[in-house]
Design a protein around this motif. Sequence first.
Motif, PDB file in Angstrom:
ATOM      1  N   ILE A  24      34.625  36.687  49.618  1.00 40.51           N
ATOM      2  CA  ILE A  24      35.945  37.191  49.996  1.00 40.51           C
ATOM      3  C   ILE A  24      35.863  38.713  50.101  1.00 40.51           C
ATOM      4  O   ILE A  24      35.295  39.368  49.223  1.00 40.51           O
ATOM      5  N   SER A  25      36.453  39.269  51.154  1.00 43.36           N
ATOM      6  CA  SER A  25      36.419  40.719  51.332  1.00 43.36           C
ATOM      7  C   SER A  25      37.339  41.406  50.322  1.00 43.36           C
ATOM      8  O   SER A  25      38.248  40.782  49.748  1.00 43.36           O
ATOM      9  N   VAL A  26      37.107  42.701  50.120  1.00 38.30           N
ATOM     10  CA  VAL A  26      37.928  43.474  49.196  1.00 38.30           C
ATOM     11  C   VAL A  26      39.392  43.474  49.646  1.00 38.30           C
ATOM     12  O   VAL A  26      40.313  43.344  48.818  1.00 38.30           O
ATOM     13  N   LEU A  27      39.613  43.602  50.944  1.00 39.96           N
ATOM     14  CA  LEU A  27      40.979  43.612  51.469  1.00 39.96           C
ATOM     15  C   LEU A  27      41.691  42.309  51.154  1.00 39.96           C
ATOM     16  O   LEU A  27      42.860  42.304  50.742  1.00 39.96           O
ATOM     17  N   ARG A  35      49.890  39.534  46.302  1.00 36.48           N
ATOM     18  CA  ARG A  35      50.713  38.491  46.925  1.00 36.48           C
ATOM     19  C   ARG A  35      51.205  38.892  48.309  1.00 36.48           C
ATOM     20  O   ARG A  35      52.345  38.620  48.704  1.00 36.48           O
ATOM     21  N   VAL A  36      50.338  39.573  49.076  1.00 40.61           N
ATOM     22  CA  VAL A  36      50.635  39.946  50.459  1.00 40.61           C
ATOM     23  C   VAL A  36      49.960  38.925  51.371  1.00 40.61           C
ATOM     24  O   VAL A  36      48.735  38.813  51.393  1.00 40.61           O
ATOM     25  N   ASP A  37      50.742  38.196  52.126  1.00 38.23           N
ATOM     26  CA  ASP A  37      50.222  37.160  53.017  1.00 38.23           C
ATOM     27  C   ASP A  37      49.257  36.228  52.273  1.00 38.23           C
ATOM     28  O   ASP A  37      48.082  36.088  52.643  1.00 38.23           O
ATOM     29  N   ASP A  43      43.841  31.893  46.831  1.00 38.48           N
ATOM     30  CA  ASP A  43      44.510  31.771  45.529  1.00 38.48           C
ATOM     31  C   ASP A  43      43.693  30.904  44.574  1.00 38.48           C
ATOM     32  O   ASP A  43      43.542  31.222  43.389  1.00 38.48           O
ATOM     33  N   LEU A  44      43.192  29.797  45.086  1.00 40.83           N
ATOM     34  CA  LEU A  44      42.402  28.872  44.268  1.00 40.83           C
ATOM     35  C   LEU A  44      41.147  29.554  43.725  1.00 40.83           C
ATOM     36  O   LEU A  44      40.850  29.479  42.528  1.00 40.83           O
ATOM     37  N   VAL A  45      40.408  30.233  44.611  1.00 40.82           N
ATOM     38  CA  VAL A  45      39.151  30.870  44.216  1.00 40.82           C
ATOM     39  C   VAL A  45      39.395  32.025  43.244  1.00 40.82           C
ATOM     40  O   VAL A  45      38.723  32.144  42.216  1.00 40.82           O
TER      41      VAL A  45
END
Length: 331
Positions: A24-27, A35-37, A43-45
């Motif tokens: 997953i990227s830092v962004l 909790r942006v988009d 969320d699971l990971v």
Amino acid sequence: MAGTLILVVFIAVYFSLTNGTFDISVLDIVKTLLRVDPRSDYDLVVFDFRLPRIVLGALVGFALGIAGCVLQGITRNGLAEPGILGINAGAGMTVVLFMFLFQGTIQLTGWLGVMAMPMFGLAGGIAATVFIFLFARQGGRLDPQRLILVGIAMSSGFGAVTMYVSLKMNPQDYEAAVVWLYGSLYGANWKFVVAMLPWLLVLPLVVWSRSHVLDLFQMNEDNVKGLGVAVEREKNLLLLSGIGLISASVAVAGAISFVGLIAPHLARQLVGLRHKYIIPVSGLAGTAIVVIGDLIGKTVFAPAELAVGIVVSIIGVPYFVYLLLRSRKSK
């Protein structure tokens, strides 16, 4: 110096959050945390797998670093460590006994099981400490050489009982117990984090409040008594605090050895000999060791995963031998 350790921890946390089977990227990490988009897979990971594992590793490392500092301060022995002295093994034995006795009646990952395991671990840690003080005393004082020998004997004895009990479990529980015994954060969740918090909110503050006593313990015991210090009472308070931290750690993450050995030595090299500074820095060093060890275990050997306890032991065994040789040369 403490800032360097904090930076190291943050770097390890960054790599732990962003790297793995599912990168997953830092962004995306920032968006998920704020909790942006939000996305369900991210969320699971992040919230179910990686973040609780990182937080639990940080808490366990902090607890073990402080506990190692306490043991080395009380015994005036730089080789004293929860794993070497058999306290890990004692706590581990009673936690496995808890798993065996209540399998099928209490869900071990439920709230009752998670909150009760540290209490069983505490009982085992106290039992190990009582045996150590009974057999390692010579002339009314703890003998450093006997301390190590008794600790090794305690580890072997408790380890044998643990193995016997685990072999009596059903295959599924046995597999879980074996993975746990090696010191693993694989099954980390937020319940384990909550179970650690009460111990970490109280016991490190108790230890830090007695930092001046640990400074005095570096002198001859008779001199300390001459200063009006209630030596036995202070030792018991500090030992009980250290055992509590060890037991809570063992209950949620298994026996991770050598953290309590390495962290205090790193702290003394960074901040000197005053326990007022050694205690928190030792906790930070322990956090760094466990978080980095877990990162190595789950990335370097991918797709296989190596328990953090094994990774830390690979580093800790040579370091222990080095300290042992250095202590012999200094005599």
